[in-house]
Design a protein around this motif. Sequence first.
Motif, PDB file in Angstrom:
ATOM      1  N   ALA A 116       0.549  -1.244   0.011  1.00  0.00           N
ATOM      2  CA  ALA A 116       0.010  -0.018   0.001  1.00  0.00           C
ATOM      3  C   ALA A 116       0.774   1.270   0.073  1.00  0.00           C
ATOM      4  N   LEU A 117       2.104   1.219   0.659  1.00  0.00           N
ATOM      5  CA  LEU A 117       2.965   2.380   0.548  1.00  0.00           C
ATOM      6  C   LEU A 117       3.472   2.736  -0.792  1.00  0.00           C
ATOM      7  N   GLY A 118       3.583   1.504  -1.487  1.00  0.00           N
ATOM      8  CA  GLY A 118       4.100   1.584  -2.924  1.00  0.00           C
ATOM      9  C   GLY A 118       2.884   2.204  -3.718  1.00  0.00           C
ATOM     10  N   GLY A 119       1.731   1.785  -3.557  1.00  0.00           N
ATOM     11  CA  GLY A 119       0.633   2.281  -3.955  1.00  0.00           C
ATOM     12  C   GLY A 119       0.124   3.724  -3.701  1.00  0.00           C
ATOM     13  N   LEU A 120       0.564   4.163  -2.519  1.00  0.00           N
ATOM     14  CA  LEU A 120       0.494   5.526  -2.005  1.00  0.00           C
ATOM     15  C   LEU A 120       1.522   6.561  -2.982  1.00  0.00           C
ATOM     16  N   LEU A 121       2.826   6.115  -3.062  1.00  0.00           N
ATOM     17  CA  LEU A 121       3.595   6.563  -3.749  1.00  0.00           C
ATOM     18  C   LEU A 121       3.188   6.853  -5.374  1.00  0.00           C
ATOM     19  N   THR A 128      -1.982  13.340  -7.643  1.00  0.00           N
ATOM     20  CA  THR A 128      -1.811  14.983  -7.356  1.00  0.00           C
ATOM     21  C   THR A 128      -0.784  15.606  -8.238  1.00  0.00           C
ATOM     22  N   PHE A 129       0.076  14.852  -8.820  1.00  0.00           N
ATOM     23  CA  PHE A 129       1.166  15.845  -9.467  1.00  0.00           C
ATOM     24  C   PHE A 129       0.890  15.745 -11.063  1.00  0.00           C
ATOM     25  N   GLY A 130       0.239  14.743 -11.579  1.00  0.00           N
ATOM     26  CA  GLY A 130       0.075  14.732 -12.692  1.00  0.00           C
ATOM     27  C   GLY A 130       1.283  13.872 -13.447  1.00  0.00           C
ATOM     28  N   VAL A 131       1.892  13.207 -12.889  1.00  0.00           N
ATOM     29  CA  VAL A 131       2.908  12.436 -13.591  1.00  0.00           C
ATOM     30  C   VAL A 131       2.644  11.236 -14.397  1.00  0.00           C
ATOM     31  N   ASN A 132       3.000  11.177 -15.706  1.00  0.00           N
ATOM     32  CA  ASN A 132       2.689  10.001 -16.570  1.00  0.00           C
ATOM     33  C   ASN A 132       2.815   8.863 -15.799  1.00  0.00           C
ATOM     34  N   HIS A 133       1.538   8.002 -16.009  1.00  0.00           N
ATOM     35  CA  HIS A 133       1.389   6.632 -15.237  1.00  0.00           C
ATOM     36  C   HIS A 133       2.525   5.671 -15.488  1.00  0.00           C
ATOM     37  N   ILE A 134       2.978   5.463 -16.687  1.00  0.00           N
ATOM     38  CA  ILE A 134       4.043   4.634 -17.003  1.00  0.00           C
ATOM     39  C   ILE A 134       5.366   5.065 -16.529  1.00  0.00           C
ATOM     40  N   VAL A 135       5.688   6.063 -16.478  1.00  0.00           N
ATOM     41  CA  VAL A 135       6.795   6.863 -15.816  1.00  0.00           C
ATOM     42  C   VAL A 135       6.843   6.525 -14.640  1.00  0.00           C
ATOM     43  N   SER A 136       5.861   6.881 -13.744  1.00  0.00           N
ATOM     44  CA  SER A 136       5.736   6.668 -12.369  1.00  0.00           C
ATOM     45  C   SER A 136       5.639   5.131 -12.060  1.00  0.00           C
ATOM     46  N   GLY A 137       5.099   4.298 -12.779  1.00  0.00           N
ATOM     47  CA  GLY A 137       5.117   2.746 -12.450  1.00  0.00           C
ATOM     48  C   GLY A 137       6.601   2.223 -12.536  1.00  0.00           C
ATOM     49  N   VAL A 138       7.480   2.673 -13.694  1.00  0.00           N
ATOM     50  CA  VAL A 138       8.773   2.268 -13.790  1.00  0.00           C
ATOM     51  C   VAL A 138       9.556   2.663 -12.516  1.00  0.00           C
ATOM     52  N   ALA A 139       9.287   3.849 -12.080  1.00  0.00           N
ATOM     53  CA  ALA A 139      10.100   4.379 -10.889  1.00  0.00           C
ATOM     54  C   ALA A 139       9.826   3.561  -9.832  1.00  0.00           C
ATOM     55  N   ILE A 140       8.522   3.148  -9.672  1.00  0.00           N
ATOM     56  CA  ILE A 140       7.983   2.356  -8.378  1.00  0.00           C
ATOM     57  C   ILE A 140       8.736   1.223  -8.705  1.00  0.00           C
ATOM     58  N   ASN A 141       9.085   0.491  -9.653  1.00  0.00           N
ATOM     59  CA  ASN A 141       9.748  -0.713  -9.662  1.00  0.00           C
ATOM     60  C   ASN A 141      11.014  -0.720  -9.598  1.00  0.00           C
ATOM     61  N   LEU A 142      11.887   0.308 -10.046  1.00  0.00           N
ATOM     62  CA  LEU A 142      13.282   0.493  -9.525  1.00  0.00           C
ATOM     63  C   LEU A 142      13.426   0.909  -7.951  1.00  0.00           C
ATOM     64  N   LEU A 255     -10.258  11.439  -4.509  1.00  0.00           N
ATOM     65  CA  LEU A 255     -10.397  10.619  -3.380  1.00  0.00           C
ATOM     66  C   LEU A 255     -10.294   9.324  -3.798  1.00  0.00           C
ATOM     67  N   TYR A 256     -11.170   9.080  -4.946  1.00  0.00           N
ATOM     68  CA  TYR A 256     -11.483   7.592  -5.321  1.00  0.00           C
ATOM     69  C   TYR A 256     -10.303   6.871  -6.061  1.00  0.00           C
ATOM     70  N   LYS A 257      -9.601   7.849  -6.800  1.00  0.00           N
ATOM     71  CA  LYS A 257      -8.287   7.460  -7.304  1.00  0.00           C
ATOM     72  C   LYS A 257      -7.109   6.869  -6.301  1.00  0.00           C
ATOM     73  N   TYR A 258      -7.344   7.824  -5.338  1.00  0.00           N
ATOM     74  CA  TYR A 258      -6.243   7.433  -4.425  1.00  0.00           C
ATOM     75  C   TYR A 258      -6.900   6.009  -3.485  1.00  0.00           C
ATOM     76  N   ARG A 414      -6.816  16.463 -14.606  1.00  0.00           N
ATOM     77  CA  ARG A 414      -6.675  17.644 -13.538  1.00  0.00           C
ATOM     78  C   ARG A 414      -7.946  18.065 -13.244  1.00  0.00           C
ATOM     79  N   ARG A 415      -8.379  18.335 -12.177  1.00  0.00           N
ATOM     80  CA  ARG A 415      -9.735  18.866 -11.845  1.00  0.00           C
ATOM     81  C   ARG A 415     -10.051  20.415 -12.314  1.00  0.00           C
ATOM     82  N   GLY A 416     -11.085  20.349 -12.848  1.00  0.00           N
ATOM     83  CA  GLY A 416     -11.550  21.653 -13.481  1.00  0.00           C
ATOM     84  C   GLY A 416     -11.041  21.651 -14.970  1.00  0.00           C
TER      85      GLY A 416
END
Length: 416
Positions: A116-121, A128-142, A255-258, A414-416
């Motif tokens: 869950a901590l990895g999921g939170l990151l 929150t910061f709108g990072v590309n999902h693939i880039v963030s996922g690769v970073a989590i793996n590393l 909230l639901y995405k989190y 992004r909201r709005g």
Amino acid sequence: MNPSEAPTTVPPPRKARRIPGWAVGALGVAGAVVLLSTTSYLTDVPQLTSTGTIQTAVRLALPILLAALGGLWAERAGVVNIGLEGMMIMGTWGAAWAGYQWGPWAALVSAAVFGALGGLLHAIATVTFGVNHIVSGVAINLLGAGLTKYLSTLIFFPLSSNPRESPAVPKFDTYSASGLSDWLGELEAQQRVGLSDVAGILRGLITGVSPLTMIAILLVIGSYLVLWRTRFGLRLRSCGENPVAAESLGVNVYLYKYVAVISSGALAGIGGAALVLNPGQPGYLEGQTNGRGFIGLAAMIFGNWRPGGLLGGAALFGYADGLQLRSGGKTFLALVYGAVLLLVVIVIWQLVRRRWFAAAFGILAAGLLYAVYYSVDEVPSELTTYAPHLVTLVVLAVASQRLRMPAADGVVYRRG
């Protein structure tokens, strides 16, 4: 107006009744059993449906199933979770650390927390910061691989004298339906065509069952009920289909995405615990996941982002993995023969539907596979090791024509 010229009302054509999803699944299971039984009889390889093979397949399918379930939660909310592998790695370390000290139930809880901590990151980066999902996922793996390596050197090395391995972790007790299991074992030993195959499969499913297996099945059922039968699930899925419309109706999309991505990480972490708590493993080992997070993602895609479908995908990949691990190259070659039989059925179906190109392609593929089966006595062990990965590629190539992912999956919102 002449009455004969009055416009006539033509009733709309009746819609054909759709076969319920549970019926499709039941037919698929029955077809798989018939295929394996026929292949076992024609190739004289009873290991295809033996109790031991099915038991091993169930144990190896568990981490894939849980990772796929984690991917389902994230992607139904519109977040691509390539980081499942890293979250599983974190779960393996957390399970070994807590399990060594307090037992298998503590290992499950700790693995869920670490995942869950990895999921939170991942949620912070993508939502929150709108990072590309693939880039963030690769970073989590590393990050998962690097963090667990550091923690293992720091904590496990003084205990096991090996920075890549934890001390032995206690396992769950297993349970069997003893009376029924014995009767099925006698039936399996008689080697009757079809009947003994079904007995071997059923005996493998009810013998040596771990509490983690039952928990995984309950999580699949619970995920279906929550995501498709509750208001919460409807709102969460709306975030993956059209987050702008969902926000306009008062849904807190962030909230639901989190919640979805953190739950995804927890499920992937429990998948890591399934590896550590496998009776065939002493505990945590570096590189233990061996790409199962990515295979879980493939199982989810094969299942068309549905719980029942990903259960079938995980069973397929776990079976391929268990077959090569337990029985070796000769048995895997028999599975190639089974693929030829399956392709023959598919070709006949395509000919009935008059899809000539698909039928011709199926004939070519069946011919090539049969040539491999006829010319090779045993598949080399170096190749059978990658059986799950090869099955993943083939299945995704075949299933790619009927997939329907959530409309806003992977879209940075992004909201709005």
